[in-house]
Design an enzyme around this catalytic site. Sequence first.
Site, PDB file in Angstrom:
ATOM      1  N   CYS A  35    -105.070 -19.682  80.649  1.00 53.49           N
ATOM      2  CA  CYS A  35    -104.972 -18.647  79.618  1.00 53.49           C
ATOM      3  C   CYS A  35    -104.232 -19.280  78.450  1.00 53.49           C
ATOM      4  CB  CYS A  35    -104.265 -17.403  80.162  1.00 53.49           C
ATOM      5  SG  CYS A  35    -102.628 -17.730  80.861  1.00 53.49           S
TER       6      CYS A  35
ATOM      7  N   ARG B  30    -110.122 -14.913  71.118  1.00 52.03           N
ATOM      8  CA  ARG B  30    -109.356 -16.168  71.127  1.00 52.03           C
ATOM      9  C   ARG B  30    -110.206 -17.289  71.710  1.00 52.03           C
ATOM     10  NH1 ARG B  30    -103.516 -15.575  73.663  1.00 52.03           N
ATOM     11  NH2 ARG B  30    -103.303 -17.636  72.687  1.00 52.03           N
TER      12      ARG B  30
END
Length: 326
Positions: free
Chosen positions: A283, A222
Amino acid sequence: MRLPLAPSRTAGVGPVGAEATLPPAEPQTPTTAPTPPPPIAPAFVDVTAVRRAVWSPHAPVLLDVRWALGRSDGRESYLAGHLPGAVFVDLETELAAPASPALGRHPLPTTATLQEAARRWGITAQRDVVVYDDAGGTSAARAWWLLRAAGVRRVSILDGGLRAWVAAGEHLEEGAVRPRPGDITLEDPAAGAHLAVVDADGAAALAASADGVLLDARAGERFRGEVEPVDPRAGHIPGAVSAPTTENLTGDGHLRADLRDRFAALGVVAQAHDAAAEVAVYCGSGVTASHTVAVLASLGIDAALYPGSFSQWSNDPDREVAAGPA
């Protein structure tokens, strides 16, 4: 109890033979020193310590925070088996405000909402709190961070979580637990009085600073922009360093023994506790980044959390997104 002495007074002296008098005595109010706050509990505790505490006269409040991205079976898993006396915590509704593009997928809850939930869980100023999950503490850390940021000093994460408890031969309890309501008073977790926070501008400034480190706690793919399952754009905040939360853990969900070396290699070093945080973590939505903040706290390193994280950042068309390795 020893009371402070009032200043000495000298009697007035009148004519010879006159009666000497003292000024009227002033009433004294006993004073006591303010009770010092309890020491901050370690960020992580092991099964042995939790087992001993659970069966002691002063059992901690146990919070079961089972959650994972894309899953909604946390409560069902809790009902099927949890630590004795543990209360289920719904991360989506109790540890976060409603999602929005402007604030991210898991904005911080209001102080009133968090306090109401904490009292419902049975938290008081006199009881320790232990949080756990079945993912190595990566979701339970959200509860740890919110409570610490709101002024609760005695809260810890169970290292290894539910898996470690079962592996140690401890039994599980079925069904829901409804504790006696608590009376804890919380502060605003977003104020930064107890744990540091940064917003999008602060995260950008830290990433661009020669003296700061902005850690991205999401999976490496990611970060690199190879996949993005939930947020509108793929990639990372420019200048951030990839530091997946899962790499804080061993294969069985315990903390790695070499975490200080791991973070030193990422450019994170210990700083004075009274210094401004030179490390921040984000995150996808401020959940698993909390685990890295807790790990760094266990190493004596103060790190800030970017609560909006990439879900907020990537929804802002004015924010640049980078791709590829750090």
